[in-house]
Design a protein around this motif. Structure first.
Motif, PDB file in Angstrom:
ATOM      1  N   ARG A   1       0.829  -1.208   0.000  1.00 41.99           N
ATOM      2  CA  ARG A   1       0.000   0.000   0.000  1.00 41.99           C
ATOM      3  C   ARG A   1       0.864   1.260   0.000  1.00 41.99           C
ATOM      4  NH1 ARG A   1      -4.476   1.809   4.491  1.00 41.99           N
ATOM      5  NH2 ARG A   1      -4.839   3.853   3.582  1.00 41.99           N
ATOM      6  N   ASP A   2       1.880   1.309   0.890  1.00 38.93           N
ATOM      7  CA  ASP A   2       2.787   2.472   0.933  1.00 38.93           C
ATOM      8  C   ASP A   2       3.508   2.667  -0.398  1.00 38.93           C
ATOM      9  OD1 ASP A   2       2.118   3.010   3.550  1.00 38.93           O
ATOM     10  OD2 ASP A   2       3.978   2.216   4.401  1.00 38.93           O
TER      11      ASP A   2
ATOM     12  N   GLU B   1       1.019   3.930  -3.161  1.00 40.49           N
ATOM     13  CA  GLU B   1       0.669   5.332  -2.913  1.00 40.49           C
ATOM     14  C   GLU B   1       1.835   6.243  -3.290  1.00 40.49           C
ATOM     15  OE1 GLU B   1      -0.394   8.220   0.841  1.00 40.49           O
ATOM     16  OE2 GLU B   1      -1.108   6.151   0.899  1.00 40.49           O
TER      17      GLU B   1
ATOM     18  N   ASN C   1       2.015   8.815  -6.666  1.00 38.20           N
ATOM     19  CA  ASN C   1       2.104  10.243  -6.372  1.00 38.20           C
ATOM     20  C   ASN C   1       3.455  10.858  -6.719  1.00 38.20           C
ATOM     21  OD1 ASN C   1      -0.543  10.715  -5.349  1.00 38.20           O
ATOM     22  ND2 ASN C   1       0.049   9.567  -3.516  1.00 38.20           N
TER      23      ASN C   1
END
Length: 117
Positions: free
Chosen positions: A24-25, A28, A32
């Motif tokens: 997930r990290d 993300e 971005n």
């Protein structure tokens, strides 16, 4: 498989699952980051289908990045013209460090809290 570099929060990339970068990290962060763009997928036996991100195209030299078992694996990072300091800086933005298959560490231009406590 060629020589790879690893973004990891562990002192040794083989121990990445002990101090993991979560999927997930990573996703993300990658989605971005202005320095990365998604380009396809990779099917890995151990973790399934993973998106592949590309960093820096300089004279047709690109580094592929994908997540696997608590770390981000970089392929093509030893091609001529690849900015290893820039890749180490990218790792630091993820609170990680850049380590080669044989354990060598690549320092960036700025350290951002990626040293172990």
């Amino acid at each position: 498989m060629g020589y790879e570099l690893h973004m990891t929060r562990a002192s040794d990339w083989l121990d990445s699952e002990e101090r993991p970068i979560s999927l997930r990290d990573w996703l993300e962060f990658a989605h971005n980051s202005a320095a990365l763009r998604q380009e396809g997928h990779l099917d890995l036996h151990s973790v399934g289908r993973q998106p592949v991100f590309i960093w820096g195209i300089l004279d047709s030299v690109a580094v592929g990045l994908h997540w696997c078992e608590g770390r981000v694996i970089l392929s093509g990072a030893h091609a001529p013209g690849v900015d290893l300091v820039g890749l180490a800086d990218l790792a630091a933005e993820l609170s990680a460090k850049l380590i080669g298959d044989e354990g060598e560490q690549y320092p960036g231009s700025v350290r951002r809290g990626n040293e172990e406590p």
